[in-house]
Design a protein around this motif. Structure first.
Motif, PDB file in Angstrom:
ATOM      1  N   LEU A 118      -6.336   5.727 -15.785  1.00 48.15           N
ATOM      2  CA  LEU A 118      -4.909   5.215 -15.295  1.00 48.15           C
ATOM      3  C   LEU A 118      -4.221   4.432 -16.356  1.00 48.15           C
ATOM      4  O   LEU A 118      -4.689   3.811 -17.267  1.00 48.15           O
ATOM      5  CB  LEU A 118      -5.068   4.177 -14.224  1.00 48.15           C
ATOM      6  CG  LEU A 118      -5.864   4.847 -12.980  1.00 48.15           C
ATOM      7  CD1 LEU A 118      -6.228   3.964 -11.978  1.00 48.15           C
ATOM      8  CD2 LEU A 118      -5.138   5.747 -12.496  1.00 48.15           C
ATOM      9  N   LYS A 119      -2.865   4.599 -16.337  1.00 51.15           N
ATOM     10  CA  LYS A 119      -2.139   3.811 -17.289  1.00 51.15           C
ATOM     11  C   LYS A 119      -1.476   2.643 -16.771  1.00 51.15           C
ATOM     12  O   LYS A 119      -0.369   2.660 -15.911  1.00 51.15           O
ATOM     13  CB  LYS A 119      -1.002   4.781 -17.727  1.00 51.15           C
ATOM     14  CG  LYS A 119      -0.568   4.649 -19.217  1.00 51.15           C
ATOM     15  CD  LYS A 119       0.431   5.487 -19.604  1.00 51.15           C
ATOM     16  CE  LYS A 119       2.195   5.021 -19.246  1.00 51.15           C
ATOM     17  NZ  LYS A 119       3.010   5.849 -19.346  1.00 51.15           N
ATOM     18  N   PRO A 120      -2.049   1.521 -16.781  1.00 50.26           N
ATOM     19  CA  PRO A 120      -1.648   0.245 -16.052  1.00 50.26           C
ATOM     20  C   PRO A 120      -0.243  -0.166 -16.815  1.00 50.26           C
ATOM     21  O   PRO A 120       0.102  -0.010 -18.154  1.00 50.26           O
ATOM     22  CB  PRO A 120      -2.592  -0.767 -16.335  1.00 50.26           C
ATOM     23  CG  PRO A 120      -3.380  -0.250 -17.586  1.00 50.26           C
ATOM     24  CD  PRO A 120      -3.359   1.122 -17.737  1.00 50.26           C
ATOM     25  N   LEU A 121       0.472  -0.810 -16.098  1.00 53.93           N
ATOM     26  CA  LEU A 121       1.798  -1.540 -16.798  1.00 53.93           C
ATOM     27  C   LEU A 121       1.384  -2.774 -17.597  1.00 53.93           C
ATOM     28  O   LEU A 121       0.395  -3.457 -17.286  1.00 53.93           O
ATOM     29  CB  LEU A 121       2.676  -2.091 -15.675  1.00 53.93           C
ATOM     30  CG  LEU A 121       3.440  -1.091 -14.660  1.00 53.93           C
ATOM     31  CD1 LEU A 121       3.942  -1.968 -13.659  1.00 53.93           C
ATOM     32  CD2 LEU A 121       4.598  -0.726 -15.589  1.00 53.93           C
TER      33      LEU A 121
ATOM     34  N   ASP B 235       0.770  -0.969  -0.032  1.00 57.87           N
ATOM     35  CA  ASP B 235      -0.074  -0.097   0.052  1.00 57.87           C
ATOM     36  C   ASP B 235       0.842   1.311  -0.031  1.00 57.87           C
ATOM     37  O   ASP B 235       1.571   1.751   1.078  1.00 57.87           O
ATOM     38  CB  ASP B 235      -0.787  -0.090   1.158  1.00 57.87           C
ATOM     39  CG  ASP B 235      -1.927   1.103   1.287  1.00 57.87           C
ATOM     40  OD1 ASP B 235      -1.677   2.054   0.687  1.00 57.87           O
ATOM     41  OD2 ASP B 235      -2.865   1.004   2.093  1.00 57.87           O
ATOM     42  N   LEU B 236       1.052   2.037  -1.213  1.00 52.71           N
ATOM     43  CA  LEU B 236       1.957   3.065  -1.264  1.00 52.71           C
ATOM     44  C   LEU B 236       1.446   4.184  -0.578  1.00 52.71           C
ATOM     45  O   LEU B 236       2.177   5.086   0.208  1.00 52.71           O
ATOM     46  CB  LEU B 236       1.816   3.513  -2.805  1.00 52.71           C
ATOM     47  CG  LEU B 236       2.793   2.775  -3.685  1.00 52.71           C
ATOM     48  CD1 LEU B 236       2.397   2.851  -5.096  1.00 52.71           C
ATOM     49  CD2 LEU B 236       4.129   3.031  -3.330  1.00 52.71           C
ATOM     50  N   GLY B 237       0.024   4.213   0.044  1.00 48.91           N
ATOM     51  CA  GLY B 237      -0.387   5.216   0.929  1.00 48.91           C
ATOM     52  C   GLY B 237       0.334   4.952   2.277  1.00 48.91           C
ATOM     53  O   GLY B 237       0.778   5.984   2.985  1.00 48.91           O
TER      54      GLY B 237
ATOM     55  N   PRO C  21      11.684   2.453 -14.152  1.00 51.17           N
ATOM     56  CA  PRO C  21      10.308   2.293 -14.777  1.00 51.17           C
ATOM     57  C   PRO C  21       9.244   1.543 -14.093  1.00 51.17           C
ATOM     58  O   PRO C  21       8.242   2.025 -14.369  1.00 51.17           O
ATOM     59  CB  PRO C  21      10.865   1.733 -16.173  1.00 51.17           C
ATOM     60  CG  PRO C  21      12.219   1.565 -16.329  1.00 51.17           C
ATOM     61  CD  PRO C  21      12.810   1.813 -14.821  1.00 51.17           C
ATOM     62  N   TYR C  22       9.722   0.717 -13.350  1.00 46.77           N
ATOM     63  CA  TYR C  22       8.712  -0.039 -12.687  1.00 46.77           C
ATOM     64  C   TYR C  22       8.142   0.887 -11.663  1.00 46.77           C
ATOM     65  O   TYR C  22       6.772   1.063 -11.527  1.00 46.77           O
ATOM     66  CB  TYR C  22       9.472  -1.255 -11.947  1.00 46.77           C
ATOM     67  CG  TYR C  22       8.086  -2.125 -11.158  1.00 46.77           C
ATOM     68  CD1 TYR C  22       7.114  -2.443 -11.670  1.00 46.77           C
ATOM     69  CD2 TYR C  22       8.352  -2.092  -9.956  1.00 46.77           C
ATOM     70  CE1 TYR C  22       6.145  -3.319 -10.957  1.00 46.77           C
ATOM     71  CE2 TYR C  22       7.554  -2.995  -8.914  1.00 46.77           C
ATOM     72  CZ  TYR C  22       6.335  -3.277  -9.630  1.00 46.77           C
ATOM     73  OH  TYR C  22       5.443  -4.108  -8.671  1.00 46.77           O
TER      74      TYR C  22
ATOM     75  N   SER D 266       2.145   5.812 -11.240  1.00 43.93           N
ATOM     76  CA  SER D 266       1.101   6.222 -12.253  1.00 43.93           C
ATOM     77  C   SER D 266      -0.119   5.589 -12.166  1.00 43.93           C
ATOM     78  O   SER D 266      -1.153   6.087 -12.862  1.00 43.93           O
ATOM     79  CB  SER D 266       1.719   6.215 -13.740  1.00 43.93           C
ATOM     80  OG  SER D 266       1.792   4.742 -14.035  1.00 43.93           O
ATOM     81  N   VAL D 267      -0.048   4.592 -11.296  1.00 40.28           N
ATOM     82  CA  VAL D 267      -1.419   3.973 -11.352  1.00 40.28           C
ATOM     83  C   VAL D 267      -2.227   4.190  -9.747  1.00 40.28           C
ATOM     84  O   VAL D 267      -3.348   3.474  -9.595  1.00 40.28           O
ATOM     85  CB  VAL D 267      -1.579   2.470 -11.304  1.00 40.28           C
ATOM     86  CG1 VAL D 267      -1.222   1.959 -12.875  1.00 40.28           C
ATOM     87  CG2 VAL D 267      -0.541   1.606 -10.489  1.00 40.28           C
TER      88      VAL D 267
END
Lengths: 323, 284
Positions: A266-269, A213-215, A248-249, A255-256
């Motif tokens: 959203l721009k998914p990988l 969880d980036l949050g 890049p990862y 970015s998502v």
């Protein structure tokens, strides 16, 4: 800052019926005293395996090589008995699911006293007092009642607080929190995170916070390591990583994160996480990378310090000296 | 689960109450046999040839056998032998099977392989055949019958406990205990054992009935308890020759076996329902 834990070139493979699963592919990271180090990555990228390697609690089909230096000594060279004295006393761990982390058949007090008396030479009565003290420290009310309860009589948040109290019972220098809030609802998540951070300030231990969880990372970590398919691809201070992602990862991950202020897609990988039985040669991210070059398919990029205290493992940033 | 809840659920199920009552009555009968039996000395084997093969009457409720002994008294005394056999066979089998199952399940690997192959060897024989073989080797008698049955019985418990131990040792609370440096010994006895034991209790309860039945079979075949010891299986065996003309002789001990085995099965069933939370819900 003094170095507390340093993982150097950690490789972990699991022997399975389907072949050798190459889970960790040369992990390098350092945790300093008194900091919160976040380890992020998606499911199956090796975060928990890294944690379990530190405690040497991997299943018996695991092959492990490299170095895990804790307070100047290599944990991989310790005997099982020495490791047992380190677990819970020097390095403690709390797990994802507090609902199942306590033995359902025994009262909280019995389980806490068990752990306290394992690491301290005190009798049951003193251990009970210590347990009470610990529960108060983690902000639980009515500690006598809780100590005399069975796990199923407590809520998830209460149980996670009990787990934290148990983990901190012997003043460890490192607390590994393996997705400590994933199974809790959002308000309790915040409370538990704050609790861990406050106790950290008070008692001065370091935290290895494992999460997807980036949050949670943005809110609580001093530094972050990003993992992908068994490699650490980037390490930086939290603010730097969110403002200036290099790999890049990492860029793809950031970015998502949806932003409620803008209505945008959203721009998914593209692509999928590779199989760890036959991972791609070279950089394990190369099949999904937009900037892939020939060298990415041949050589694994090393983790290099691209800017001050910002490490990245990518050929775009000179991942190899002879690049 | 707390005691109150346990008792509440146990009594919610009428059949389990029946089973429990029968077992309690049996225990009572076994303990107070000398006071309850009308002819205690006949129960122990003293012949009374004047009253051979009498039908049931007010003097002999269950009739008399070919030596004139009161069948009621012998059935009452027989409960002692049967319960002794039932409990001690299961207890001995658990004593051997439980530790082996725990070790095999918890440690896994080679030790598991060895223990499991040994149980396979035992389980490859039909159970009664193996017990017969052992009883023949050891010789006749009560103690040897108990030994023979427990030796052929323990592998079931080993397998059961092993399976539970394998699933319990992966539970998060075992991982958490390991992560906090709890010793292996404590993990096995505080975490793995108590959490694996409920299916064993259920199985053991039902097995007491089966052990009584198999002991009766051994006695019937002449390899178990020897006359003049009062034993239900033995009485059925001796009575079978008189079955057509004097049916009360084998029927009453046979009924005693039937009721006892049924009672333990009913109780075992009820325990299973109580200990399995998914089945428990229908009683709550």
């Amino acid at each position: 800052m003094k170095e507390l834990l340093s993982i150097e070139n950690l490789y972990v493979n699991f022997r399975t019926l389907w072949g050798l699963v190459k889970v960790l592919n040369g992990v390098n990271l350092k945790i300093y005293e008194g900091e919160v180090f976040g380890l992020v990555g998606e499911t199956g990228c090796g975060k928990s395996v890294t944690a379990m390697s530190i405690l040497r609690l991997l299943p018996s089909n695991a092959e492990i090589s490299g170095k895990i230096i804790f307070k100047g000594k290599d944990l991989l060279k310790k005997s099982e008995e020495e490791m047992r004295k380190i677990r819970g006393k020097e390095i403690s761990i709390i797990f994802q699911d507090p609902m199942t982390s306590l033995n359902p058949l025994f009262k909280i007090k019995e389980q806490m006293i068990d752990i306290i008396t394992t690491h301290n030479k005190i009798d049951t009565e003193e251990a009970y007092k210590k347990a009470k003290e610990l529960l108060r420290e983690v902000g639980l009310p009515d500690v006598d009642r809780i100590l005399n309860s069975y796990p199923h009589e407590l809520s998830g948040g209460m149980r996670q607080r009990v787990m934290i109290a148990m983990a901190l019972s012997s003043n460890p220098s490192l607390l590994i929190a393996d997705e400590p809030t994933t199974a809790l609802d959002v308000t309790i998540q915040k409370q538990i995170l704050d609790l861990i951070l406050n106790l950290k300030e008070e008692l001065g231990f370091s935290v290895l916070l494992i999460t997807h969880d980036l949050g949670v990372v943005a809110e609580s970590c001093d530094r972050v390591g990003v993992m992908y398919a068994g490699n650490i691809v980037e390490i930086a201070d939290t603010e730097e990583l969110f403002e200036n992602p290099l790999h890049p990862y990492t860029q793809g991950l950031l970015s998502v994160i949806p932003d409620p202020r803008y209505k945008k897609h959203l721009k998914p990988l593209r692509g999928q996480v590779p199989s760890l039985i036959s991972p791609p040669r070279g950089c394990r991210f190369n099949p999904r990378c937009e900037f892939v070059r020939d060298s990415c398919k041949l050589k694994k990029p090393a983790l290099v310090e691209y800017k001050e205290s910002h490490f990245v493992a990518c050929h775009l940033y000179g991942g190899n000296p002879d690049d | 689960m707390r005691k109150k809840e346990f008792i509440k659920i146990l009594f919610r199920n009428k059949l389990s109450v029946v089973g429990l009552m029968i077992i309690l009555i049996l225990l009572f009968i076994a303990i107070f046999a000398p006071l309850l039996a009308p002819y205690p000395e006949q129960a122990k084997g003293e012949p009374n040839l004047k009253e051979r093969l009498q039908p049931p009457s007010s003097k002999h409720f269950f009739g008399t056998d070919h030596l004139g002994r009161d069948i009621l008294s012998r059935v009452i005394y027989g409960s002692r032998t049967s319960l002794l056999i039932g409990f001690s066979v299961v207890l001995l089998a658990i004593l051997i099977g439980l530790p082996l199952g725990l070790i095999a399940g918890y440690y896994g690997g080679k030790i598991d392989l060895i223990i499991m192959r040994i149980t396979d060897i035992f389980l490859a024989f039909p159970p009664l055949l193996l017990a017969l073989l052992i009883a023949t080797t050891l010789g006749r008698g009560l103690i040897n019958a108990i030994l023979a049955l427990s030796i052929s019985w323990w592998p079931w418990y080993t397998r059961l406990v092993r399976g539970m131990a394998i699933s319990i040792k992966e539970r998060p609370y075992v991982e958490a205990a390991k992560g906090m440096g709890i010793s292996e010994w404590k993990i096995i006895f505080r975490h793995v054992l108590p959490n694996s034991i409920s299916p064993l209790i259920i199985q053991a309860t039902m097995d007491i009935g089966s052990a009584i039945l198999e002991a009766a079979a051994l006695s019937f075949l002449g390899l178990g308890v020897q006359p003049p010891t009062p034993d239900w299986g033995l009485m059925v065996s001796e009575g079978k020759e008189y079955f057509l003309n004097y049916p009360w002789y084998p029927v009453f001990p046979g009924l005693a076996i039937f009721i006892t085995v049924m009672a333990f099965n009913l109780l075992g069933d009820a325990l299973r329902e109580i200990m399995d939370p998914r089945l428990r819900r229908k009683f709550l």
